[in-house]
Structures are given as C-alpha cells and as structure tokens.
Write a protein that holds these residues in place. Structure first.
Motif, PDB file in Angstrom:
ATOM      1  N   PHE A   1     -24.975   0.497   5.752  1.00 29.58           N
ATOM      2  CA  PHE A   1     -23.855   0.095   5.131  1.00 29.58           C
ATOM      3  C   PHE A   1     -22.733   0.867   5.908  1.00 29.58           C
ATOM      4  CE2 PHE A   1     -25.839  -0.730   0.802  1.00 29.58           C
ATOM      5  CZ  PHE A   1     -26.115  -1.805   1.186  1.00 29.58           C
ATOM      6  N   LYS A   2     -21.569   0.201   5.958  1.00 27.33           N
ATOM      7  CA  LYS A   2     -20.364   0.577   6.513  1.00 27.33           C
ATOM      8  C   LYS A   2     -19.898   1.179   5.042  1.00 27.33           C
ATOM      9  CE  LYS A   2     -19.460  -2.139  10.480  1.00 27.33           C
ATOM     10  NZ  LYS A   2     -18.947  -2.945  11.260  1.00 27.33           N
ATOM     11  N   ALA A   3     -18.995   2.501   5.322  1.00 30.45           N
ATOM     12  CA  ALA A   3     -18.457   2.949   3.944  1.00 30.45           C
ATOM     13  C   ALA A   3     -17.305   1.718   3.629  1.00 30.45           C
ATOM     14  CB  ALA A   3     -17.579   4.169   4.256  1.00 30.45           C
ATOM     15  N   TYR A   4     -17.253   1.731   2.057  1.00 36.25           N
ATOM     16  CA  TYR A   4     -16.140   0.653   1.975  1.00 36.25           C
ATOM     17  C   TYR A   4     -14.645   1.155   2.236  1.00 36.25           C
ATOM     18  CZ  TYR A   4     -13.201  -1.868  -1.492  1.00 36.25           C
ATOM     19  OH  TYR A   4     -12.271  -2.772  -2.101  1.00 36.25           O
ATOM     20  N   VAL A   5     -14.039   0.475   2.439  1.00 37.02           N
ATOM     21  CA  VAL A   5     -12.273   0.801   2.982  1.00 37.02           C
ATOM     22  C   VAL A   5     -11.508   0.046   1.932  1.00 37.02           C
ATOM     23  CG1 VAL A   5     -10.575   0.753   4.694  1.00 37.02           C
ATOM     24  CG2 VAL A   5     -13.002   0.558   5.437  1.00 37.02           C
ATOM     25  N   PRO A   6     -11.069   0.949   0.907  1.00 32.81           N
ATOM     26  CA  PRO A   6     -10.320   0.310  -0.118  1.00 32.81           C
ATOM     27  C   PRO A   6      -8.641   0.152   0.627  1.00 32.81           C
ATOM     28  CG  PRO A   6     -10.456   2.617  -0.225  1.00 32.81           C
ATOM     29  CD  PRO A   6     -11.377   2.338   0.662  1.00 32.81           C
ATOM     30  N   GLY A   7      -8.104  -0.608  -0.486  1.00 26.98           N
ATOM     31  CA  GLY A   7      -6.610  -0.844  -0.039  1.00 26.98           C
ATOM     32  C   GLY A   7      -5.712   0.503   0.079  1.00 26.98           C
ATOM     33  N   LYS A   8      -5.135   0.667   1.095  1.00 27.16           N
ATOM     34  CA  LYS A   8      -4.324   2.044   1.428  1.00 27.16           C
ATOM     35  C   LYS A   8      -3.316   2.064   0.151  1.00 27.16           C
ATOM     36  CE  LYS A   8      -4.560   1.570   6.237  1.00 27.16           C
ATOM     37  NZ  LYS A   8      -5.441   2.654   6.400  1.00 27.16           N
ATOM     38  N   SER A   9      -3.068   3.474  -0.176  1.00 31.48           N
ATOM     39  CA  SER A   9      -2.354   3.967  -1.175  1.00 31.48           C
ATOM     40  C   SER A   9      -1.023   4.206  -0.859  1.00 31.48           C
ATOM     41  CB  SER A   9      -2.810   5.091  -2.059  1.00 31.48           C
ATOM     42  OG  SER A   9      -2.724   6.220  -1.143  1.00 31.48           O
ATOM     43  N   LYS A  10       0.159   4.350  -1.652  1.00 29.93           N
ATOM     44  CA  LYS A  10       1.463   4.373  -1.383  1.00 29.93           C
ATOM     45  C   LYS A  10       1.524   5.852  -0.609  1.00 29.93           C
ATOM     46  CE  LYS A  10       4.010   1.397  -4.619  1.00 29.93           C
ATOM     47  NZ  LYS A  10       5.221   1.543  -5.279  1.00 29.93           N
ATOM     48  N   GLU A  11       0.693   6.795  -1.306  1.00 33.67           N
ATOM     49  CA  GLU A  11       0.865   8.284  -1.025  1.00 33.67           C
ATOM     50  C   GLU A  11       0.287   8.316   0.446  1.00 33.67           C
ATOM     51  OE1 GLU A  11       0.867   7.957  -5.381  1.00 33.67           O
ATOM     52  OE2 GLU A  11      -0.560   6.931  -3.608  1.00 33.67           O
ATOM     53  N   GLU A  12      -0.765   7.464   0.822  1.00 31.42           N
ATOM     54  CA  GLU A  12      -1.240   7.828   2.270  1.00 31.42           C
ATOM     55  C   GLU A  12      -0.446   7.056   3.387  1.00 31.42           C
ATOM     56  OE1 GLU A  12      -4.802   5.627   4.760  1.00 31.42           O
ATOM     57  OE2 GLU A  12      -5.052   5.244   2.645  1.00 31.42           O
ATOM     58  N   ILE A  13       0.384   6.022   2.866  1.00 32.31           N
ATOM     59  CA  ILE A  13       1.381   5.464   3.914  1.00 32.31           C
ATOM     60  C   ILE A  13       2.516   6.378   4.097  1.00 32.31           C
ATOM     61  CG2 ILE A  13       2.765   3.682   4.372  1.00 32.31           C
ATOM     62  CD1 ILE A  13      -0.234   3.061   4.589  1.00 32.31           C
ATOM     63  N   ALA A  14       3.098   7.172   2.757  1.00 29.82           N
ATOM     64  CA  ALA A  14       4.259   8.048   2.824  1.00 29.82           C
ATOM     65  C   ALA A  14       3.591   9.018   3.622  1.00 29.82           C
ATOM     66  CB  ALA A  14       4.376   8.546   1.383  1.00 29.82           C
ATOM     67  N   ARG A  15       2.624   9.641   3.953  1.00 29.78           N
ATOM     68  CA  ARG A  15       2.345  10.841   4.487  1.00 29.78           C
ATOM     69  C   ARG A  15       2.310  10.177   6.072  1.00 29.78           C
ATOM     70  NH1 ARG A  15      -1.599  11.628   0.495  1.00 29.78           N
ATOM     71  NH2 ARG A  15      -3.334  10.408   1.732  1.00 29.78           N
ATOM     72  N   ASN A  16       1.615   9.258   6.223  1.00 31.33           N
ATOM     73  CA  ASN A  16       1.430   8.916   7.691  1.00 31.33           C
ATOM     74  C   ASN A  16       2.460   8.247   8.462  1.00 31.33           C
ATOM     75  OD1 ASN A  16      -1.312   9.581   7.221  1.00 31.33           O
ATOM     76  ND2 ASN A  16      -2.050   7.412   7.132  1.00 31.33           N
ATOM     77  N   TYR A  17       3.564   7.726   7.715  1.00 32.11           N
ATOM     78  CA  TYR A  17       4.593   7.266   8.438  1.00 32.11           C
ATOM     79  C   TYR A  17       6.049   7.826   8.011  1.00 32.11           C
ATOM     80  CZ  TYR A  17       1.242   3.480   9.710  1.00 32.11           C
ATOM     81  OH  TYR A  17       0.143   2.778  10.268  1.00 32.11           O
ATOM     82  N   GLY A  18       6.126   8.864   7.315  1.00 33.78           N
ATOM     83  CA  GLY A  18       7.312   9.679   6.830  1.00 33.78           C
ATOM     84  C   GLY A  18       8.110   8.711   5.909  1.00 33.78           C
ATOM     85  N   ILE A  19       7.654   7.725   5.092  1.00 28.59           N
ATOM     86  CA  ILE A  19       8.194   6.769   4.265  1.00 28.59           C
ATOM     87  C   ILE A  19       8.488   7.431   2.960  1.00 28.59           C
ATOM     88  CG2 ILE A  19       8.552   4.539   3.603  1.00 28.59           C
ATOM     89  CD1 ILE A  19       6.992   3.442   5.894  1.00 28.59           C
ATOM     90  N   ASN A  20       9.461   7.064   2.281  1.00 24.98           N
ATOM     91  CA  ASN A  20       9.629   7.722   0.836  1.00 24.98           C
ATOM     92  C   ASN A  20       8.736   6.636  -0.107  1.00 24.98           C
ATOM     93  OD1 ASN A  20      10.558   7.788  -1.927  1.00 24.98           O
ATOM     94  ND2 ASN A  20      12.514   8.261  -0.987  1.00 24.98           N
TER      95      ASN A  20
END
Length: 372
Positions: free
Chosen positions: A13-32
């Motif tokens: 099995f490959k690990a399940y990749v869930p939908g990205k969270s707002k918190e993750e996107i905020a950290r990765n892209y510097g978005i509010n």
C-alpha cells in the motif's frame, strides 16, 4: 527486525494522501489562513448546526464515562430521519469507513472476491485487500461520461463474490448509477450489494435508494454525517440493512467507537431541520454556481454532478499536479485525482464552497488561465 513481520499486502500500500489543510498551505506558501479557499475535501463549507456547540458543553462533564454502545435517542432520531426501523440501523464512530470495515469482517475470508467499479472511493479496495479478498475491477466508462458499465460487473460475478460496491453519487465522478442497473445487479447475485449514499442528500429525491435496504435481503446502504450535516471532524457514519446483518456487525465492530460528544453532535444535527435544509439547498446552489462557472473555461471539461463536488478534466497541457500547485500558490485547495485507481488522465475534483468562496475561486482561476 519488525519489517520482516509486516504483512506483504500492507507493504504494497501507498500511504493515503488526504486533502491538504489550510494550516499546511499557510505554512508552505506564507498565506494568511483566512484567505485560503478549501475546496479539496468535500466538506460542508458552512460547518455544522450552530446549536451543537452548547450541547457539547453540556456533555463535557460526562466525558470520563463510557458512551452507550447503542444510544436510544440517536437511534430514534435516525429512524425518523431515514424512515426505517432502529433495528435496521448500525452506527459507526469512524464514519462510513467503520461500516465498510465491519462488512468485511463478517463476510470476507481469504480468497473471496469483491467487485469494485473504478474510479471510486479508495477505502473499498484497501479494506477488501486487508481482509484477504481478491479485488475484481469493473468500470465507470470514461467514454460515456463515467456511466457504470453494468456488464463489467455482471461478467465478474462468481460463486466467490461476497460484496459488490456501488457508490452513487460516485466519488470522484459525481454521477448517479441508474436504478435499473442497480436492480439488475442485486437480482443477479446473492452477494451483498453495498450502495454508498454518502452524498445522496445533494441529489434528487428519486435517486435515494435507502429503502432498498429493506426491500432486498442483500443490500446495505451507507450514509454519513460528514457531508451535509457538516460533522466530518466527528467521524459518524451509519448503515441501513437487514436486522440479521446488523446483528452480525454489532458482534464485530468496536463497541465504543461512537463517543459521547459524537453522539450528541449527531442527535442535535438531526433535530436541527432548518440548518439541514438550508445546508442542503445552499450546497446544491453552490455546486451549480461552480458548474456554470467552470463550463466557461475552454481549457477545462467539467462533468455534471449530483454530489457536493465536480470532476474536472484539465485540458490545457498542464498535469493535474501542476494545475493544483498553481492554485495552491494562490491560496486555493482542490483535489488532485491521480490517486484514484482507474482515473487515467489529468483530473481534479473541486468541492463546493460558500458563495463568496466560489466567486473568489472562479476569479483566481480566470487569472491563472490568462497568465500561464
């Protein structure tokens, strides 16, 4: 050394990749986080009933106590909501996934067969393989806008077939399976036919086959609180089927999986008819806004849907991953569908947002298409 003990099927099995969270996107892209539009996880953008918060506070003093394995108040409310007897309902505390798992536990031995038309919800396949089943793939036909190829199911039925999964509306394609096709499948086998109605509240009433769980001995209908009720974070799902199957499931499912807080959330959600109706109607309206908006882009092909999301084919030369990445940079989360087995090509899934989010998303998309 433990690696030598792990089952081969699990290693595959490959690990399940869930939908990205707002918190993750905020950290990765510097978005509010407040500026991020999340359209990737098929959630209810308006949340849950506002009455739930106070009921949770009332229940908190009791959380040191075990919950009731079968909450009579919840069962009564579910019976009213579905129109079926309490004895025909089984509730799970890990969404519909728990009911799927219990189904496997009571039916599948090593070497038994499970039929799954693809592309569809990935948990069916994972659960089947974990319990030693042989998965036989049928198909939703891309050349016919993902209409179910009924012969691909009927031709796969053998005396080893234990379960057939039919997701309607189907995830991620959003389309309904024709009633006549479902009935033909049911009458062609003594295997359990699982009709997954996770998104049925967003569909026309005529597509709701919940009462078929009582009409036929070999039907299980799956339902959930994660979508229109806005309780994805509480993980509440339920199944409707024969009393005998419910009895077997209750022997093997986790007894206390439904927590005190999840029980009170479900009860309150079922009682708040005003929120339910508004949430349902606004969800359908949001879907239509997105459908009409996405249709205007020649670079995209959007498929009609009876769920709270739309399947979109990217036809501008970008990969689905590149397309999703460009939107992430602009603060929009959608779902890359490359993880769905049987979905060849560049597809993404766009879930409903609030009306304001829909408008902003379409504006951002327009800007993206003009600048690539």
């Amino acid at each position: 050394m433990i690696d030598d003990k792990i089952r081969d099927i699990v290693k595959s099995f490959k690990a399940y990749v869930p939908g990205k969270s707002k918190e993750e996107i905020a950290r990765n892209y510097g978005i509010n986080p407040k500026d991020i539009i999340k359209l990737g996880s098929n959630e209810n953008p308006w949340g849950c009933s506002p009455k739930i918060k106070n009921e949770i506070f009332k229940e908190i003093p009791k959380i040191y106590q075990y919950p009731e394995p079968i909450n009579p108040i919840l069962m009564e409310e579910l019976s009213k909501f579905t129109g079926v007897s309490k004895e025909n309902i089984v509730v799970g505390g890990d969404g519909a996934d728990e009911i799927i798992d219990a189904t496997m536990r009571i039916l599948v031995n090593n070497g038994d067969e499970v039929i799954i038309p693809i592309p569809t919800f990935t948990q069916y396949r994972i659960s089947a393989l974990i319990y030693g089943a042989k998965v036989k793939y049928a198909k939703f036909d891309k050349e016919k806008d993902f209409k179910l190829d009924i012969d691909s199911i009927l031709n796969n039925i053998t005396d080893k077939t234990k379960i057939i999964f039919l997701c309607t509306p189907n995830n991620p394609t959003g389309n309904i399976i024709d009633k006549k096709d479902i009935e033909k499948i049911i009458n062609s086998t003594d295997a359990l036919v699982v009709i997954d109605h996770a998104y049925i509240e967003y569909s026309k009433e005529e597509y709701d086959l919940t009462n078929w769980a009582l009409k036929y001995d070999n039907v299980l209908v799956l339902r959930t609180f994660s979508k229109v009720f806005g309780l994805a974070g509480q993980r509440i799902g339920y199944g409707i089927t024969s009393k005998k199957i419910v009895d077997y499931m209750m022997r093997v499912k986790p007894i206390f999986s439904l927590t005190r807080l999840s029980q009170i959330c479900a009860i309150t959600a079922l009682r708040d008819k005003e929120f339910f109706n508004k949430s349902k109607n606004d969800g359908i309206k949001s879907r239509e806004i997105l459908y009409e908006g996405l249709k205007k882009f020649k670079e995209l092909k959007v498929y009609p849907s009876e769920a709270n999301y739309l399947l979109v084919e990217v036809k501008n030369g970008m990969s689905s991953g590149e397309f999703c990445e460009e939107l992430l940079k602009r603060g929009v989360i959608i779902r890359d569908c490359k993880s769905f087995e049987g979905l060849d090509g560049e597809y993404v899934r766009v879930a409903i947002g609030t009306f304001e989010e829909d408008k902003r998303f379409l504006e951002i998309l327009r800007d993206l298409m003009m600048n690539i």
